[in-house]
Design an enzyme around this catalytic site. Structure first.
Site, PDB file in Angstrom:
ATOM      1  N   VAL A   1     -69.254 -41.967 -68.698  1.00  0.00           N
ATOM      2  CA  VAL A   1     -67.868 -41.986 -69.202  1.00  0.00           C
ATOM      3  C   VAL A   1     -67.242 -40.604 -69.036  1.00  0.00           C
ATOM      4  O   VAL A   1     -67.948 -39.637 -68.724  1.00  0.00           O
ATOM      5  CB  VAL A   1     -67.823 -42.414 -70.689  1.00  0.00           C
ATOM      6  N   ASN A   2     -65.950 -40.509 -69.259  1.00  0.00           N
ATOM      7  CA  ASN A   2     -65.308 -39.197 -69.093  1.00  0.00           C
ATOM      8  C   ASN A   2     -65.659 -38.234 -70.225  1.00  0.00           C
ATOM      9  O   ASN A   2     -65.863 -38.637 -71.357  1.00  0.00           O
ATOM     10  CB  ASN A   2     -63.798 -39.290 -68.913  1.00  0.00           C
TER      11      ASN A   2
ATOM     12  N   GLU B   1     -67.409 -35.604 -53.859  1.00  0.00           N
ATOM     13  CA  GLU B   1     -66.466 -36.628 -53.402  1.00  0.00           C
ATOM     14  C   GLU B   1     -66.169 -36.425 -51.923  1.00  0.00           C
ATOM     15  O   GLU B   1     -66.192 -35.309 -51.415  1.00  0.00           O
ATOM     16  CB  GLU B   1     -65.203 -36.567 -54.252  1.00  0.00           C
TER      17      GLU B   1
ATOM     18  N   THR C   1     -71.611 -35.255 -66.549  1.00  0.00           N
ATOM     19  CA  THR C   1     -71.994 -33.902 -66.945  1.00  0.00           C
ATOM     20  C   THR C   1     -71.620 -33.682 -68.399  1.00  0.00           C
ATOM     21  O   THR C   1     -70.504 -33.970 -68.806  1.00  0.00           O
ATOM     22  CB  THR C   1     -71.246 -32.848 -66.110  1.00  0.00           C
TER      23      THR C   1
ATOM     24  N   CYS D   1     -65.041 -31.237 -61.669  1.00  0.00           N
ATOM     25  CA  CYS D   1     -66.252 -30.626 -62.236  1.00  0.00           C
ATOM     26  C   CYS D   1     -66.231 -29.112 -62.401  1.00  0.00           C
ATOM     27  O   CYS D   1     -66.596 -28.603 -63.454  1.00  0.00           O
ATOM     28  CB  CYS D   1     -67.454 -30.984 -61.367  1.00  0.00           C
TER      29      CYS D   1
ATOM     30  N   PHE E   1     -75.288 -35.182 -58.443  1.00  0.00           N
ATOM     31  CA  PHE E   1     -74.857 -34.031 -57.641  1.00  0.00           C
ATOM     32  C   PHE E   1     -73.966 -34.435 -56.478  1.00  0.00           C
ATOM     33  O   PHE E   1     -73.658 -33.604 -55.618  1.00  0.00           O
ATOM     34  CB  PHE E   1     -76.077 -33.270 -57.110  1.00  0.00           C
ATOM     35  N   LEU E   2     -73.546 -35.712 -56.413  1.00  0.00           N
ATOM     36  CA  LEU E   2     -72.738 -36.123 -55.260  1.00  0.00           C
ATOM     37  C   LEU E   2     -71.409 -35.370 -55.248  1.00  0.00           C
ATOM     38  O   LEU E   2     -70.880 -35.006 -56.292  1.00  0.00           O
ATOM     39  CB  LEU E   2     -72.485 -37.635 -55.281  1.00  0.00           C
TER      40      LEU E   2
HETATM   41  C1  UDX Z   1     -68.776 -30.754 -56.838  1.00  0.00           C
HETATM   42  C2  UDX Z   1     -70.239 -30.456 -56.444  1.00  0.00           C
HETATM   43  O1  UDX Z   1     -70.287 -30.097 -55.058  1.00  0.00           O
HETATM   44  C3  UDX Z   1     -71.109 -31.680 -56.714  1.00  0.00           C
HETATM   45  O2  UDX Z   1     -72.468 -31.362 -56.460  1.00  0.00           O
HETATM   46  C4  UDX Z   1     -70.950 -32.099 -58.176  1.00  0.00           C
HETATM   47  O3  UDX Z   1     -71.676 -33.287 -58.426  1.00  0.00           O
HETATM   48  C5  UDX Z   1     -69.489 -32.330 -58.510  1.00  0.00           C
HETATM   49  O4  UDX Z   1     -68.711 -31.161 -58.184  1.00  0.00           O
HETATM   50  P1  UDX Z   1     -66.749 -32.057 -55.688  1.00  0.00           P
HETATM   51  O5  UDX Z   1     -65.923 -31.495 -56.803  1.00  0.00           O
HETATM   52  O6  UDX Z   1     -66.641 -33.516 -55.401  1.00  0.00           O
HETATM   53  O7  UDX Z   1     -68.304 -31.781 -55.974  1.00  0.00           O
HETATM   54  O8  UDX Z   1     -66.374 -31.310 -54.342  1.00  0.00           O
HETATM   55  P2  UDX Z   1     -66.860 -29.987 -53.581  1.00  0.00           P
HETATM   56  O9  UDX Z   1     -67.134 -30.359 -52.184  1.00  0.00           O
HETATM   57  O10 UDX Z   1     -67.926 -29.273 -54.300  1.00  0.00           O
HETATM   58  O11 UDX Z   1     -65.535 -29.095 -53.563  1.00  0.00           O
HETATM   59  C6  UDX Z   1     -64.972 -28.546 -54.742  1.00  0.00           C
HETATM   60  C7  UDX Z   1     -63.765 -27.709 -54.417  1.00  0.00           C
HETATM   61  O12 UDX Z   1     -64.135 -26.522 -53.726  1.00  0.00           O
HETATM   62  C8  UDX Z   1     -62.744 -28.403 -53.507  1.00  0.00           C
HETATM   63  O13 UDX Z   1     -61.444 -28.138 -53.969  1.00  0.00           O
HETATM   64  C9  UDX Z   1     -62.980 -27.776 -52.146  1.00  0.00           C
HETATM   65  O14 UDX Z   1     -61.844 -27.801 -51.331  1.00  0.00           O
HETATM   66  C10 UDX Z   1     -63.338 -26.354 -52.556  1.00  0.00           C
HETATM   67  N1  UDX Z   1     -64.131 -25.642 -51.538  1.00  0.00           N
HETATM   68  C11 UDX Z   1     -65.362 -26.095 -51.161  1.00  0.00           C
HETATM   69  C12 UDX Z   1     -63.630 -24.467 -50.975  1.00  0.00           C
HETATM   70  O15 UDX Z   1     -62.528 -24.027 -51.306  1.00  0.00           O
HETATM   71  N2  UDX Z   1     -64.394 -23.787 -50.032  1.00  0.00           N
HETATM   72  C13 UDX Z   1     -65.621 -24.219 -49.660  1.00  0.00           C
HETATM   73  O16 UDX Z   1     -66.243 -23.547 -48.820  1.00  0.00           O
HETATM   74  C14 UDX Z   1     -66.124 -25.420 -50.229  1.00  0.00           C
HETATM   75  P1  ADP Z   2     -66.283 -39.556 -63.422  1.00  0.00           P
HETATM   76  O1  ADP Z   2     -65.547 -38.760 -62.385  1.00  0.00           O
HETATM   77  O2  ADP Z   2     -67.265 -38.725 -64.227  1.00  0.00           O
HETATM   78  O3  ADP Z   2     -66.925 -40.798 -62.884  1.00  0.00           O
HETATM   79  P2  ADP Z   2     -64.024 -41.055 -64.451  1.00  0.00           P
HETATM   80  O4  ADP Z   2     -62.959 -40.525 -65.369  1.00  0.00           O
HETATM   81  O5  ADP Z   2     -63.672 -41.385 -63.041  1.00  0.00           O
HETATM   82  O6  ADP Z   2     -65.214 -40.003 -64.522  1.00  0.00           O
HETATM   83  O7  ADP Z   2     -64.669 -42.377 -65.088  1.00  0.00           O
HETATM   84  C1  ADP Z   2     -65.005 -42.526 -66.417  1.00  0.00           C
HETATM   85  C2  ADP Z   2     -64.775 -43.998 -66.809  1.00  0.00           C
HETATM   86  O8  ADP Z   2     -65.370 -44.252 -68.087  1.00  0.00           O
HETATM   87  C3  ADP Z   2     -63.307 -44.414 -66.939  1.00  0.00           C
HETATM   88  O9  ADP Z   2     -63.025 -45.467 -66.042  1.00  0.00           O
HETATM   89  C4  ADP Z   2     -63.174 -44.866 -68.421  1.00  0.00           C
HETATM   90  O10 ADP Z   2     -62.306 -45.981 -68.565  1.00  0.00           O
HETATM   91  C5  ADP Z   2     -64.604 -45.246 -68.747  1.00  0.00           C
HETATM   92  N1  ADP Z   2     -64.919 -45.222 -70.191  1.00  0.00           N
HETATM   93  C6  ADP Z   2     -64.666 -44.260 -71.094  1.00  0.00           C
HETATM   94  N2  ADP Z   2     -65.148 -44.598 -72.306  1.00  0.00           N
HETATM   95  C7  ADP Z   2     -65.737 -45.816 -72.178  1.00  0.00           C
HETATM   96  C8  ADP Z   2     -66.439 -46.709 -73.072  1.00  0.00           C
HETATM   97  N3  ADP Z   2     -66.645 -46.387 -74.355  1.00  0.00           N
HETATM   98  N4  ADP Z   2     -66.893 -47.883 -72.565  1.00  0.00           N
HETATM   99  C9  ADP Z   2     -66.704 -48.212 -71.279  1.00  0.00           C
HETATM  100  N5  ADP Z   2     -66.060 -47.414 -70.386  1.00  0.00           N
HETATM  101  C10 ADP Z   2     -65.593 -46.236 -70.819  1.00  0.00           C
END
Ligand code: UDX
Ligand code: ADP
Length: 480
Positions: free
Chosen positions: A86-87, A161, A128, A272, A158-159
């Site tokens: 969840v968020n 986006e 997290t 994150c 650790f994925l």
């Molecule tokens: C990050 C972590 O990489 C991932 O392991 C964790 O689970 C979630 O947070 P994410 O936020 O999806 O993932 O994207 P990421 O590829 O890490 O990029 C984060 C930001 O840094 C982006 O805005 C990207 O544009 C920026 N970035 C990345 C840079 O500005 N320079 C770089 O060299 C790499």
């Molecule tokens: P993340 O990027 O960590 O996956 P998101 O904000 O995309 O976070 O997703 C979190 C999801 O959790 C939202 O879709 C929200 O509606 C859902 N959520 C929050 N609280 C609850 C709850 N108590 N039961 C079920 N779903 C929930």
């Protein structure tokens, strides 16, 4: 048949569970959420998030061993393993406001699990959370246990986006933290067996609970720190005439440092990095570690500096005013290959330019007009709270328009800012864009993706982060 339920069908829960379902045909996976629209979208042809490769994975498993549902309680009560995803927004008021994680959603999920469970459960922290959350959750569950045994595990995701499916298929590592008791170890093994369907054993790291929770915050802090380090260098490069791409390349060739994650940019974004560092800072402060907290705070300060430096550069280059001028914004997502705008640097840059009364024409291949409007009217840290959103102020409405493509955004513009590194922006016909813009025509490349030499030959005045400055820009120094 093992049953898994994931609470929260977001950017983490959705893709992770889809891949578990694909790789483990013998496991039934249910992803549940309180948001009806989100679940409906997961059950439709238009998934709620854009992620390369996700569609195919979902199509292969949905209705077989992967289900999306709003019937949270039913699936939780039937599951053997419950992932909680969840968020965890940053608190906007009260103790720790602006830093600490708001665990309201986590707590309500834990209480619901305790209410509906009729058999023993393994509860897995996926979102997290601050270190020691598992302990808090354990307390809620054990004080409401009705004789049911709960094992809490931390299994941070650790994925990244944009590459989520690739990352899930071939993770660098899977981290599982649990209690050092027979029950805790048994739970670790049960989760390890799930991942062992496709992840080699030597990539599955098992630790204690706190180490797993802290490792996630530490990994994100280290990554963000790398970007702030190279961005700090980019400012020095501009001041001295060095080229940050050459510097990163030279530095990254040292095998101890490595070449990844050294691209200078307009700043990092995403759900994150900032949130996790703020969390880390808060934990340090709570433990009296002021120097350590200040060290990590600086990573965010440099990131904010980079964004305001970019805005200052745009304004100062254009005769110190952008008032009434059309500025094209190419890219609004926080990185390419995602429609996600959480903490995107584009929000701060656009707000900065709007503050100087610019008219913005924004184009992003994956971000909707509705989302852009929400983001530009939201207060800091509100994005992760299901708040009643304010509409954009009438003046902002007049100042912001959303374009269907880059050419339309650039038409009659005085300047063009590239804020996301979408591949299509590399392949644009810049001569055509130049011809349609006001002169002098400016390009401000916040992602270092354009061919600076070629654009200067066309006639653009080009600013590219950390690259030697155009003589025009040298004559119009940006305020620090
Ligand atoms: C990050 C972590 O990489 C991932 O392991 C964790 O689970 C979630 O947070 P994410 O936020 O999806 O993932 O994207 P990421 O590829 O890490 O990029 C984060 C930001 O840094 C982006 O805005 C990207 O544009 C920026 N970035 C990345 C840079 O500005 N320079 C770089 O060299 C790499
Ligand atoms: P993340 O990027 O960590 O996956 P998101 O904000 O995309 O976070 O997703 C979190 C999801 O959790 C939202 O879709 C929200 O509606 C859902 N959520 C929050 N609280 C609850 C709850 N108590 N039961 C079920 N779903 C929930």
């Amino acid at each position: 048949m093992v049953k898994i339920c994931c609470i929260g069908a977001g950017y983490v829960g959705g893709p992770t569970m889809a891949v578990i379902a694909l790789k483990c045909p013998s496991i039934e996976v249910a992803v549940v959420d309180i948001s009806v629209s989100r679940i409906n979208a997961w059950n439709s042809d238009e998934l709620p998030i854009y992620e390369p490769g996700l569609d195919e994975v979902v199509k292969q498993c949905r209705g077989k061993n992967l289900f999306f549902s709003t019937n949270v309680e039913k699936h939780v009560s039937e599951a053997d393993i419950i992932f909680v995803s969840v968020n965890t927004p940053t608190k906007t008021r009260g103790l720790g406001a602006g830093k600490a994680a708001d665990l309201t959603y986590w707590e309500s999920a834990a209480r619901m699990i305790a209410d509906v469970s009729k058999s023993d459960k393994i509860v897995v922290e996926k979102s997290t959370v601050p270190v020691k959350t598992a302990e808090a959750i354990e307390k809620i569950l054990s004080h409401n246990s009705k004789g049911i045994k709960y094992q809490i595990l931390s299994n941070p995701e650790f994925l990244a986006e944009g590459t989520a499916i690739e990352d899930l298929f071939k993770p660098d590592r899977v981290l599982i933290g649990g209690r050092d008791t027979p029950g805790g170890q048994k739970a670790i093994h049960a989760l390890r067996d799930v991942y062992a369907h496709w992840v080699p054993q030597d990539r599955i790291i098992c630790t204690n609970l706190w180490s797993a929770e802290l490792s996630k915050l530490a990994a994100n802090a280290f990554l963000a720190q790398r970007i702030s380090s190279v961005n700090a260098m980019s400012a020095l490069c501009e001041a001295t005439g060095a080229n940050v791409t050459q510097v990163s390349h030279a530095v990254g060739r040292d095998t101890r440092i490595g070449p990844k994650f050294l691209n200078a940019s307009v700043g990092f974004g995403g759900s994150c990095f900032q949130k996790d560092i703020l969390n880390l800072v808060y934990i340090c402060e709570c433990n009296g570690l002021t120097e350590v907290a200040n060290y990590w705070k600086q990573v965010i300060k440099v990131n904010d500096y980079q964004k305001s430096r970019f805005v200052n550069r745009v304004v100062s280059s254009m005769f110190n005013t952008v008032s009434g001028k059309k500025i094209a914004i190419l890219g609004f997502a926080f990185k390419k290959d995602t429609g996600d705008t959480r903490e995107t640097p584009a929000i701060d840059v656009c707000k900065g330019l709007l503050g100087d009364k610019a008219n913005l024409s924004i184009y992003d291949p994956q971000v909707t007009m509705d989302q852009i409007q929400k983001d530009l009217s939201m207060n800091k840290f509100d994005w992760d709270h299901p708040i009643h959103l304010q509409p954009m102020s009438p003046t902002t409405v007049k100042q912001v328009s959303v374009a269907w493509d880059a050419y339309e955004a650039a038409k009659d513009a005085h300047g063009l800012c590239i804020l996301t590194e979408w591949d299509e922006f590399r392949a644009l016909d810049y001569q055509k864009i130049f011809n349609s813009m006001q002169k002098p025509a400016f390009v401000f490349d916040g992602r270092n993706i354009v061919d600076v030499k070629k654009l200067r030959e066309i006639g653009f005045i080009v600013y590219s982060i950390g690259k030697p400055l155009d003589s025009w820009l040298k004559d119009m120094p940006a305020m620090a």
